[in-house]
Write an enzyme that holds these catalytic residues in place. Structure first.
Site, PDB file in Angstrom:
ATOM      1  N   ASN A 276      -0.951   2.103   5.987  1.00 10.74           N
ATOM      2  CA  ASN A 276      -0.183   1.057   5.329  1.00 10.74           C
ATOM      3  C   ASN A 276       0.368   0.200   6.452  1.00 10.74           C
ATOM      4  OD1 ASN A 276       1.591  -0.551   3.848  1.00 10.74           O
ATOM      5  ND2 ASN A 276       3.206   1.003   3.892  1.00 10.74           N
TER       6      ASN A 276
ATOM      7  N   ARG B  44      -4.220   0.909  -2.794  1.00 12.86           N
ATOM      8  CA  ARG B  44      -4.477  -0.324  -2.045  1.00 12.86           C
ATOM      9  C   ARG B  44      -3.838  -1.570  -2.651  1.00 12.86           C
ATOM     10  NH1 ARG B  44     -10.384  -3.258  -0.957  1.00 12.86           N
ATOM     11  NH2 ARG B  44      -9.718  -4.493   0.851  1.00 12.86           N
ATOM     12  N   LEU B  45      -3.148  -2.314  -1.801  1.00 18.34           N
ATOM     13  CA  LEU B  45      -2.768  -3.691  -2.090  1.00 18.34           C
ATOM     14  C   LEU B  45      -3.583  -4.546  -1.134  1.00 18.34           C
ATOM     15  CD1 LEU B  45      -0.942  -5.743  -3.567  1.00 18.34           C
ATOM     16  CD2 LEU B  45       0.674  -5.514  -1.668  1.00 18.34           C
TER      17      LEU B  45
ATOM     18  N   LEU C  20       9.657 -15.276   0.169  1.00 15.26           N
ATOM     19  CA  LEU C  20      10.878 -15.086  -0.601  1.00 15.26           C
ATOM     20  C   LEU C  20      11.969 -15.933   0.050  1.00 15.26           C
ATOM     21  CD1 LEU C  20      12.079 -13.576  -3.003  1.00 15.26           C
ATOM     22  CD2 LEU C  20      12.741 -11.743  -1.441  1.00 15.26           C
TER      23      LEU C  20
ATOM     24  N   ILE D 247      15.125 -15.618  -6.294  1.00 21.07           N
ATOM     25  CA  ILE D 247      15.709 -14.789  -7.349  1.00 21.07           C
ATOM     26  C   ILE D 247      17.191 -15.128  -7.453  1.00 21.07           C
ATOM     27  CG2 ILE D 247      16.187 -12.439  -8.121  1.00 21.07           C
ATOM     28  CD1 ILE D 247      13.800 -11.530  -6.420  1.00 21.07           C
TER      29      ILE D 247
ATOM     30  N   CYS E 115       0.809  -1.220   0.000  1.00 21.62           N
ATOM     31  CA  CYS E 115       0.000   0.000   0.000  1.00 21.62           C
ATOM     32  C   CYS E 115       0.847   1.276   0.000  1.00 21.62           C
ATOM     33  CB  CYS E 115      -0.965   0.045   1.182  1.00 21.62           C
ATOM     34  SG  CYS E 115      -2.114  -1.338   1.245  1.00 21.62           S
TER      35      CYS E 115
END
Length: 269
Positions: free
Chosen positions: A70, A46-47, A226, A253, A2
């Site tokens: 947030n 917004r997330l 992650l 990654i 957010c």
């Protein structure tokens, strides 16, 4: 993740505010809203994580007061249950409890929260803005002043570039009210010295780590991890998998050559 932004006085240039705010729309791609409080502007990208319905969209409003946040408020269900005796909630969002908490406890609410957050509240009764950041500073928040001297808060410094003449990080563990910053929690302060044995200390670290991971598994959206293959992420993923009733989703990654992180991440997965 957010993104939030607040202009804490009547705004003469809405487009300038919006242009600055839209620089961080990637932090909240699900929905966006800017509200005129009558004495300034509050913006929210917004997330969606908790309360995925439209009712969970911010800013939240209560009798003319507004709040944007947030953050993640852990264990909010118990507080919400208590507040439900006096307040009606419309969503499953953890952040919907902010305005009722502020009405009940004022700025003392910040030290009551088990949370990571950056928030801005407009208190309609007092006609003033309050901003606050979690004790560690996990969630980003910056502030600056425009040419009129009006204070502006935002999730990232780039939101304020072109609007403010000075840009500073909001101090963790503080809230802003009445033109001043107030410390509500100093994590460096030592209240007492522990004389526990090494085994007791290790046991407490273990319990806190497990509890810390477990409370972060509460979400209405899918949870991902992650995974680098290092000690920290491997421990977190191992605990999460133990606490989950289905396989967790991990992401890694690595570079195309000598991708050492990918090598160990695959072993852990």
């Amino acid at each position: 993740m957010c993104s939030i932004m607040g202009y804490c006085d009547s705004c003469d240039d809405f487009e300038k505010f919006k242009k600055g705010f839209d620089k961080t729309v990637s932090r909240g791609p699900d929905d966006s809203r800017i509200v005129d409080t009558g004495k300034g502007l509050l913006g929210f990208h917004r997330l969606s994580i908790m309360g995925l319905t439209p009712e969970g969209m911010q800013p939240f409003e209560l009798d003319g007061s507004y709040a944007i946040c947030n953050g993640e408020l852990y264990g909010f269900e118990k507080t919400k249950e208590e507040l439900s005796k006096k307040y009606t909630f419309k969503s499953g969002s953890d952040c919907e409890i902010i305005l009722p908490m502020y009405r009940e406890y004022g700025v003392d609410m910040f030290k009551m929260l088990d949370a990571e957050f950056a928030m801005i509240i407009y208190d309609a009764e007092a006609g003033e803005y309050i901003a606050a950041r979690d004790p560690i500073g996990i969630r980003p928040l910056y502030y600056g002043h425009d040419e009129k001297g009006t204070i502006v808060f935002a999730s990232e410094a780039k939101n304020l570039v072109g609007m403010c003449k000075d840009i500073m990080p909001f101090p963790p563990g503080h809230y802003y009210k009445g033109g001043e910053f107030h410390c509500y929690c100093d994590i460096a302060a030592v209240d007492k010295v522990s004389y526990d044995s090494l085994d007791e200390i290790c046991s407490k670290i273990h319990d806190k780590l497990v509890a810390g991971v477990e409370k972060r598994l509460v979400a209405d959206a899918k949870v991902g991890f992650l995974l680098s293959g290092g000690l920290d992420s491997s421990l977190v993923c191992a605990i999460a998998q133990k606490k989950s009733d289905k396989p967790i989703r991990t992401f890694a990654i690595g570079m195309s050559e000598d991708a050492i992180d990918l090598k160990y991440a695959k072993q852990v997965a």
